[in-house]
Design a protein around this motif. Structure first.
Motif, mmCIF file in Angstrom:
data_model
loop_
_atom_site.group_PDB
_atom_site.id
_atom_site.type_symbol
_atom_site.label_atom_id
_atom_site.label_comp_id
_atom_site.label_asym_id
_atom_site.label_seq_id
_atom_site.Cartn_x
_atom_site.Cartn_y
_atom_site.Cartn_z
ATOM 1 N N MET A 1 0.824 -1.192 0.000
ATOM 2 C CA MET A 1 0.000 0.000 0.000
ATOM 3 C C MET A 1 0.868 1.256 0.000
ATOM 4 O O MET A 1 1.822 1.356 0.767
ATOM 5 N N ASP B 1 0.004 4.170 1.089
ATOM 6 C CA ASP B 1 -0.129 4.847 2.384
ATOM 7 C C ASP B 1 0.818 4.280 3.431
ATOM 8 O O ASP B 1 1.369 5.030 4.246
ATOM 9 N N ASP B 2 1.022 2.962 3.424
ATOM 10 C CA ASP B 2 1.927 2.337 4.386
ATOM 11 C C ASP B 2 3.358 2.844 4.187
ATOM 12 O O ASP B 2 4.055 3.167 5.153
ATOM 13 N N MET C 1 4.237 5.647 2.694
ATOM 14 C CA MET C 1 4.286 7.074 3.021
ATOM 15 C C MET C 1 4.378 7.271 4.533
ATOM 16 O O MET C 1 5.135 8.116 5.019
ATOM 17 N N LYS C 2 3.630 6.477 5.300
ATOM 18 C CA LYS C 2 3.700 6.566 6.766
ATOM 19 C C LYS C 2 5.093 6.186 7.262
ATOM 20 O O LYS C 2 5.626 6.815 8.178
ATOM 21 N N CYS D 1 7.425 9.038 6.498
ATOM 22 C CA CYS D 1 7.143 10.135 7.436
ATOM 23 C C CYS D 1 7.772 9.843 8.796
ATOM 24 O O CYS D 1 8.368 10.726 9.424
ATOM 25 N N MET E 1 3.164 14.300 2.817
ATOM 26 C CA MET E 1 1.714 14.105 2.838
ATOM 27 C C MET E 1 0.986 15.080 1.905
ATOM 28 O O MET E 1 -0.146 14.824 1.513
ATOM 29 N N PRO F 1 -0.867 12.636 -5.759
ATOM 30 C CA PRO F 1 -0.811 11.167 -5.873
ATOM 31 C C PRO F 1 0.245 10.661 -6.853
ATOM 32 O O PRO F 1 0.889 9.642 -6.574
ATOM 33 N N GLN G 1 3.523 10.813 -5.039
ATOM 34 C CA GLN G 1 3.557 9.782 -4.003
ATOM 35 C C GLN G 1 3.824 8.425 -4.626
ATOM 36 O O GLN G 1 4.546 7.607 -4.062
ATOM 37 N N ALA H 1 1.257 -0.710 8.060
ATOM 38 C CA ALA H 1 2.290 0.319 8.244
ATOM 39 C C ALA H 1 3.040 0.138 9.556
ATOM 40 O O ALA H 1 4.252 0.360 9.619
#
Length: 141
Positions: A4, A6-7, A9-10, A13, A78, A82, A85, A104
């Motif tokens: 994923m 999002d995972d 990106m987390k 971060c 963040m 997209p 990312q 994540a």
């Protein structure tokens, strides 16, 4: 195991926040133009003394304009569109592709437990920020 965005990106971060990474787009060209413009106007209005005063004032304005533009890297990540990312995800996924993780939290735990992986991801992130975003990176240690 679906990877994923999002995972990843987390994860990025978290590791950039741990290192207190900040980045700023370089505005030195704008500062130089402002300095030159104010010096020119000062020279037109006041002759040689106006040129000196205009150069000093323009230099101060240019320095003020280019300072304080640093933002935390997690915030920048963040706010990426997209498509950006996805680019960053592709680069990071190549580094963590051999890890077996489900979310994540697990991915972050695995990476933080490996100094080599963490360093690879940090180097990739710094390279991405300087290359793609044309930003300067600094650490607030």
């Amino acid at each position: 195991m679906p990877i994923m965005v999002d995972d990843i990106m987390k994860l990025l971060c978290t590791i950039s926040q741990e290192r207190k990474m900040k980045a700023a787009v370089k505005h030195s060209g704008k500062g130089a133009v402002l300095t030159g413009a104010v010096a020119f106007i000062g020279g037109l209005v006041g002759g040689p003394p106006g040129l000196a005063v205009g150069g000093a004032v323009g230099g101060l304005l240019g320095a003020w304009m280019t300072s304080g533009q640093f933002k935390p890297v997690p915030q920048i990540l963040m706010e990426l569109p997209p498509a950006e990312q996805q680019k960053l995800f592709n680069e990071a996924a190549a580094i963590v592709r051999n890890l077996d993780w489900t979310d994540a939290v697990q991915l972050t735990t695995l990476v933080l437990g490996s100094e080599a992986l963490k360093q690879q991801l940090l180097a990739m992130l710094v390279n991405y920020v300087t290359r793609e975003l044309r930003a300067e990176v600094r650490y607030d240690d």
